[in-house]
Design a protein around this motif. Structure first.
Motif, PDB file in Angstrom:
ATOM      1  N   ASP A 179      31.760  41.552  29.898  1.00 18.85           N
ATOM      2  CA  ASP A 179      31.424  41.686  31.271  1.00 18.85           C
ATOM      3  C   ASP A 179      32.823  41.220  31.945  1.00 18.85           C
ATOM      4  O   ASP A 179      32.657  40.869  32.964  1.00 18.85           O
ATOM      5  CB  ASP A 179      30.398  40.598  31.624  1.00 18.85           C
ATOM      6  CG  ASP A 179      30.604  39.164  31.200  1.00 18.85           C
ATOM      7  OD1 ASP A 179      31.595  38.944  30.312  1.00 18.85           O
ATOM      8  OD2 ASP A 179      29.781  38.291  31.523  1.00 18.85           O
ATOM      9  N   ALA A 180      34.056  41.354  31.591  1.00 22.28           N
ATOM     10  CA  ALA A 180      35.368  40.896  32.439  1.00 22.28           C
ATOM     11  C   ALA A 180      35.357  42.056  33.596  1.00 22.28           C
ATOM     12  O   ALA A 180      34.998  43.051  33.397  1.00 22.28           O
ATOM     13  CB  ALA A 180      36.372  40.910  31.432  1.00 22.28           C
ATOM     14  N   VAL A 181      35.880  41.530  34.564  1.00 19.01           N
ATOM     15  CA  VAL A 181      36.317  42.468  35.860  1.00 19.01           C
ATOM     16  C   VAL A 181      37.826  42.157  35.811  1.00 19.01           C
ATOM     17  O   VAL A 181      38.227  40.996  35.836  1.00 19.01           O
ATOM     18  CB  VAL A 181      35.626  42.086  37.013  1.00 19.01           C
ATOM     19  CG1 VAL A 181      34.068  42.407  36.731  1.00 19.01           C
ATOM     20  CG2 VAL A 181      35.631  40.499  37.380  1.00 19.01           C
ATOM     21  N   VAL A 182      38.442  43.139  36.694  1.00 15.53           N
ATOM     22  CA  VAL A 182      40.001  43.018  36.833  1.00 15.53           C
ATOM     23  C   VAL A 182      39.871  42.885  38.529  1.00 15.53           C
ATOM     24  O   VAL A 182      39.040  43.553  39.197  1.00 15.53           O
ATOM     25  CB  VAL A 182      40.658  44.246  36.568  1.00 15.53           C
ATOM     26  CG1 VAL A 182      42.001  44.299  37.122  1.00 15.53           C
ATOM     27  CG2 VAL A 182      40.736  44.496  35.060  1.00 15.53           C
ATOM     28  N   ARG A 183      40.523  41.846  38.942  1.00 12.05           N
ATOM     29  CA  ARG A 183      40.570  41.791  40.574  1.00 12.05           C
ATOM     30  C   ARG A 183      42.120  41.828  40.953  1.00 12.05           C
ATOM     31  O   ARG A 183      42.962  41.460  40.456  1.00 12.05           O
ATOM     32  CB  ARG A 183      40.011  40.390  40.705  1.00 12.05           C
ATOM     33  CG  ARG A 183      38.441  40.174  40.117  1.00 12.05           C
ATOM     34  CD  ARG A 183      37.972  38.861  40.928  1.00 12.05           C
ATOM     35  NE  ARG A 183      38.889  37.538  40.730  1.00 12.05           N
ATOM     36  CZ  ARG A 183      38.468  36.207  40.913  1.00 12.05           C
ATOM     37  NH1 ARG A 183      37.064  36.159  41.172  1.00 12.05           N
ATOM     38  NH2 ARG A 183      39.083  35.404  40.765  1.00 12.05           N
ATOM     39  N   PHE A 184      42.051  42.611  41.874  1.00 11.09           N
ATOM     40  CA  PHE A 184      43.146  43.025  42.677  1.00 11.09           C
ATOM     41  C   PHE A 184      42.871  42.161  44.162  1.00 11.09           C
ATOM     42  O   PHE A 184      42.336  42.857  44.992  1.00 11.09           O
ATOM     43  CB  PHE A 184      43.667  44.326  43.007  1.00 11.09           C
ATOM     44  CG  PHE A 184      44.929  44.519  44.107  1.00 11.09           C
ATOM     45  CD1 PHE A 184      46.136  44.322  43.440  1.00 11.09           C
ATOM     46  CD2 PHE A 184      44.940  45.127  45.159  1.00 11.09           C
ATOM     47  CE1 PHE A 184      47.399  44.422  44.202  1.00 11.09           C
ATOM     48  CE2 PHE A 184      45.812  45.303  46.002  1.00 11.09           C
ATOM     49  CZ  PHE A 184      46.927  45.039  45.595  1.00 11.09           C
ATOM     50  N   GLY A 185      43.849  41.187  44.698  1.00  9.73           N
ATOM     51  CA  GLY A 185      43.710  40.581  45.919  1.00  9.73           C
ATOM     52  C   GLY A 185      45.121  40.563  46.579  1.00  9.73           C
ATOM     53  O   GLY A 185      46.089  40.680  46.410  1.00  9.73           O
ATOM     54  N   TYR A 186      44.743  40.981  47.916  1.00  8.81           N
ATOM     55  CA  TYR A 186      46.100  41.002  48.837  1.00  8.81           C
ATOM     56  C   TYR A 186      45.797  40.285  50.143  1.00  8.81           C
ATOM     57  O   TYR A 186      44.628  40.022  50.698  1.00  8.81           O
ATOM     58  CB  TYR A 186      46.247  42.601  49.318  1.00  8.81           C
ATOM     59  CG  TYR A 186      45.317  43.208  49.899  1.00  8.81           C
ATOM     60  CD1 TYR A 186      45.432  43.460  51.117  1.00  8.81           C
ATOM     61  CD2 TYR A 186      44.129  43.724  49.254  1.00  8.81           C
ATOM     62  CE1 TYR A 186      44.440  44.171  51.847  1.00  8.81           C
ATOM     63  CE2 TYR A 186      43.295  44.568  49.995  1.00  8.81           C
ATOM     64  CZ  TYR A 186      43.324  44.884  51.010  1.00  8.81           C
ATOM     65  OH  TYR A 186      42.450  45.410  52.041  1.00  8.81           O
ATOM     66  N   TRP A 187      46.890  39.970  50.962  1.00  4.40           N
ATOM     67  CA  TRP A 187      46.628  39.136  52.094  1.00  4.40           C
ATOM     68  C   TRP A 187      47.688  39.662  53.017  1.00  4.40           C
ATOM     69  O   TRP A 187      48.724  39.962  52.840  1.00  4.40           O
ATOM     70  CB  TRP A 187      46.640  37.805  52.005  1.00  4.40           C
ATOM     71  CG  TRP A 187      47.381  37.263  50.936  1.00  4.40           C
ATOM     72  CD1 TRP A 187      48.731  36.739  51.202  1.00  4.40           C
ATOM     73  CD2 TRP A 187      47.285  37.009  49.675  1.00  4.40           C
ATOM     74  NE1 TRP A 187      49.184  36.335  49.946  1.00  4.40           N
ATOM     75  CE2 TRP A 187      48.448  36.645  49.014  1.00  4.40           C
ATOM     76  CE3 TRP A 187      46.303  37.434  48.775  1.00  4.40           C
ATOM     77  CZ2 TRP A 187      48.535  36.525  47.612  1.00  4.40           C
ATOM     78  CZ3 TRP A 187      46.319  37.321  47.442  1.00  4.40           C
ATOM     79  CH2 TRP A 187      47.407  36.546  46.893  1.00  4.40           C
ATOM     80  N   TRP A 188      47.562  39.304  54.558  1.00  7.32           N
ATOM     81  CA  TRP A 188      48.244  39.452  55.285  1.00  7.32           C
ATOM     82  C   TRP A 188      49.232  38.422  55.513  1.00  7.32           C
ATOM     83  O   TRP A 188      48.891  37.344  55.600  1.00  7.32           O
ATOM     84  CB  TRP A 188      47.585  39.818  56.749  1.00  7.32           C
ATOM     85  CG  TRP A 188      48.370  39.801  58.044  1.00  7.32           C
ATOM     86  CD1 TRP A 188      49.680  40.310  58.387  1.00  7.32           C
ATOM     87  CD2 TRP A 188      48.057  39.201  59.419  1.00  7.32           C
ATOM     88  NE1 TRP A 188      50.122  40.294  59.464  1.00  7.32           N
ATOM     89  CE2 TRP A 188      49.094  39.404  60.113  1.00  7.32           C
ATOM     90  CE3 TRP A 188      46.919  38.616  59.561  1.00  7.32           C
ATOM     91  CZ2 TRP A 188      48.998  39.089  61.705  1.00  7.32           C
ATOM     92  CZ3 TRP A 188      46.718  38.209  61.150  1.00  7.32           C
ATOM     93  CH2 TRP A 188      47.738  38.564  62.123  1.00  7.32           C
ATOM     94  N   SER A 189      50.908  38.631  55.646  1.00  7.76           N
ATOM     95  CA  SER A 189      51.562  37.673  55.646  1.00  7.76           C
ATOM     96  C   SER A 189      52.802  38.021  56.411  1.00  7.76           C
ATOM     97  O   SER A 189      53.570  38.929  56.213  1.00  7.76           O
ATOM     98  CB  SER A 189      52.096  37.173  54.187  1.00  7.76           C
ATOM     99  OG  SER A 189      52.982  36.108  54.073  1.00  7.76           O
ATOM    100  N   GLY A 248      38.867  38.388  34.280  1.00  2.00           N
ATOM    101  CA  GLY A 248      38.043  37.233  33.647  1.00  2.00           C
ATOM    102  C   GLY A 248      36.716  37.658  34.015  1.00  2.00           C
ATOM    103  O   GLY A 248      36.137  38.730  34.650  1.00  2.00           O
ATOM    104  N   SER A 249      35.754  36.642  33.911  1.00  2.00           N
ATOM    105  CA  SER A 249      34.337  36.909  34.232  1.00  2.00           C
ATOM    106  C   SER A 249      33.920  35.328  34.905  1.00  2.00           C
ATOM    107  O   SER A 249      34.419  34.311  34.395  1.00  2.00           O
ATOM    108  CB  SER A 249      33.575  37.279  33.190  1.00  2.00           C
ATOM    109  OG  SER A 249      33.552  36.344  32.044  1.00  2.00           O
ATOM    110  N   GLY A 250      32.468  35.353  35.569  1.00  2.00           N
ATOM    111  CA  GLY A 250      32.041  34.374  36.064  1.00  2.00           C
ATOM    112  C   GLY A 250      33.218  33.254  37.059  1.00  2.00           C
ATOM    113  O   GLY A 250      33.867  33.931  37.768  1.00  2.00           O
ATOM    114  N   ASP A 251      33.313  32.060  36.521  1.00  2.00           N
ATOM    115  CA  ASP A 251      34.558  31.210  37.151  1.00  2.00           C
ATOM    116  C   ASP A 251      35.607  31.069  36.217  1.00  2.00           C
ATOM    117  O   ASP A 251      36.208  30.154  36.435  1.00  2.00           O
ATOM    118  CB  ASP A 251      33.627  29.749  37.505  1.00  2.00           C
ATOM    119  CG  ASP A 251      32.523  30.076  38.373  1.00  2.00           C
ATOM    120  OD1 ASP A 251      32.731  30.675  39.286  1.00  2.00           O
ATOM    121  OD2 ASP A 251      31.652  29.278  38.238  1.00  2.00           O
ATOM    122  N   ASN A 252      35.726  31.929  35.295  1.00  2.00           N
ATOM    123  CA  ASN A 252      36.725  31.647  34.423  1.00  2.00           C
ATOM    124  C   ASN A 252      37.738  32.847  34.547  1.00  2.00           C
ATOM    125  O   ASN A 252      37.409  34.255  33.854  1.00  2.00           O
ATOM    126  CB  ASN A 252      36.254  31.647  32.872  1.00  2.00           C
ATOM    127  CG  ASN A 252      37.241  31.232  31.760  1.00  2.00           C
ATOM    128  OD1 ASN A 252      38.109  30.518  32.262  1.00  2.00           O
ATOM    129  ND2 ASN A 252      36.928  31.488  30.704  1.00  2.00           N
TER     130      ASN A 252
END
Length: 284
Positions: free
Chosen positions: A106-116, A68-72
Motif C-alpha cells: 500500500d505504499a505511495v510515492v509523494r512529490f512535494g513542492y513549494w514557492w521559495s 512509504g505508507s501511513g505515518d511511516n
C-alpha cells in the motif's frame, strides 16, 4: 546549463499520466501516487521522474520526494532546488537503498513542492513578494510597515513549531520559521521610523505576555523567540488592534484589543463591534 547522466540497471520502465492540478498552499502542494499504479507488485523502484508545469515561470522550484505508507515515510534529503525561467521541469529521484525498505503493497510515492525566494519588490511603502502565478497573492514581509487605504500596518510572521520533533526539516519544518536578528533589527527600525504607532499589527503568534494572560493559551507556552520579541513590540508600540493566527481558534482578547483568527473572515469594520459585544468572532 549542465547535463548530468547516470546509468541505472532496471528490468523495465513505466509511465503514468497523472493529469493533476495543484497549488502552492501547504495542503495542496503534495502529489501522492500509489506505487502499485506505477510498477508491478514485488518490484522495487530505482528511478522516479515527475514532469511538472506551471502557468508561468517557476523562477525557483523547491521540491522533494518521499515513499512509504501511513505515518511511516522515507523523505529525500537534501531537497532539490531548480532555478529556471521555464514553465516546465523534469525532476528525477534516484531512489536510495534506504528508501526501498519503505516499499509495501500500500505504499505511495509523494512529490512535494513549494514557492521559495521570490523577488522582493516595493508596495504600500514596504517590501513584498508577489506570488509568481497569482498576482493578487502578496506576501507582507517580516518587520515591514505598510500604508493601505489610509491605515498603517506592521507585520511580523513566524513562530516556533511545538511539534517540530515530529517533522522533517526542509519538508514539513523550516528553521526560518523564526526571525533572524536582521529581521528583528529591521522591525525595530521601521517602528521607530513611524514613531512606534500603527493602526494594526498582524503577526502569526502572540506576545508571550499575552499568551500567559489568556487562560486558554497558557498550556501552549513553549520556547519561542518570536513571541518573546513581540513582548518588546507590545511594550513599545501604540496600536489600535492586533491580529494573529497560530492557535487554531477564533477568539478575542478584549483587554489587549487582540483578535485570534482561524476559521472566520471579517471586514475590518466589524472588529469594533466584536470588541463591543455586538458581533461574535465565530460566524453562525
Amino acid at each position: 546549463s549542465f547535463t548530468r547522466t547516470r546509468e541505472v540497471p532496471v528490468d523495465g520502465t513505466a509511465s503514468i499520466n497523472l493529469n493533476l492540478s495543484t497549488g502552492y498552499t501547504q495542503n495542496a502542494n503534495l502529489i501522492s501516487v500509489p506505487l502499485k499504479d506505477i510498477i508491478p507488485d514485488d518490484t522495487l523502484p530505482e528511478v522516479l521522474t515527475f514532469d511538472v508545469s506551471a502557468g508561468g515561470s517557476f523562477k525557483k522550484l523547491n521540491c522533494g520526494f518521499s515513499i512509504g505508507s501511513g505515518d511511516n515515510f522515507y523523505q529525500s534529503s537534501p531537497d532539490t532546488a531548480i532555478l529556471t525561467s521555464e514553465s516546465s521541469a523534469s525532476v528525477t529521484w534516484f531512489v536510495p537503498q534506504a528508501a526501498k525498505q519503505y516499499v509495501s503493497p500500500d505504499a505511495v510515492v509523494r512529490f512535494g513542492y513549494w514557492w521559495s525566494e521570490q523577488p522582493v519588490s516595493e508596495m504600500f511603502g514596504g517590501k513584498v513578494q508577489i506570488h509568481p502565478h497569482a498576482e493578487n497573492v502578496i506576501h507582507l514581509m517580516r518587520g515591514e510597515v505598510y500604508e493601505i487605504e489610509g491605515k498603517s500596518f506592521f507585520t511580523f510572521g513566524g513562530a516556533a513549531s511545538v511539534d517540530k520533533v515530529y517533522r522533517t526539516e526542509g519538508y514539513s519544518w523550516w528553521s526560518a520559521e523564526e526571525p533572524s536578528l536582521e529581521e528583528i533589527d529591521r522591525a525595530l527600525n521601521n517602528l521607530d521610523r513611524i514613531g512606534n504607532k500603527t493602526d494594526y499589527i498582524i503577526t502569526h503568534t502572540l506576545p508571550e505576555r499575552i499568551i500567559w494572560e489568556a487562560p486558554s493559551f497558557r498550556y501552549k507556552i513553549s520556547p519561542c523567540r518570536t513571541a518573546q520579541f513581540l513582548d518588546t513590540v507590545l511594550e513599545r508600540v501604540q496600536y489600535d488592534k492586533w491580529f494573529c493566527g497560530h492557535f487554531h481558534i477564533d477568539t478575542v482578547i478584549k483587554e489587549r484589543r487582540a483578535f485570534v483568527v482561524y476559521d472566520t473572515v471579517h471586514e475590518l469594520s466589524c472588529f469594533d463591534k466584536i470588541l463591543n459585544g455586538e458581533e461574535s468572532m465565530c460566524l453562525s
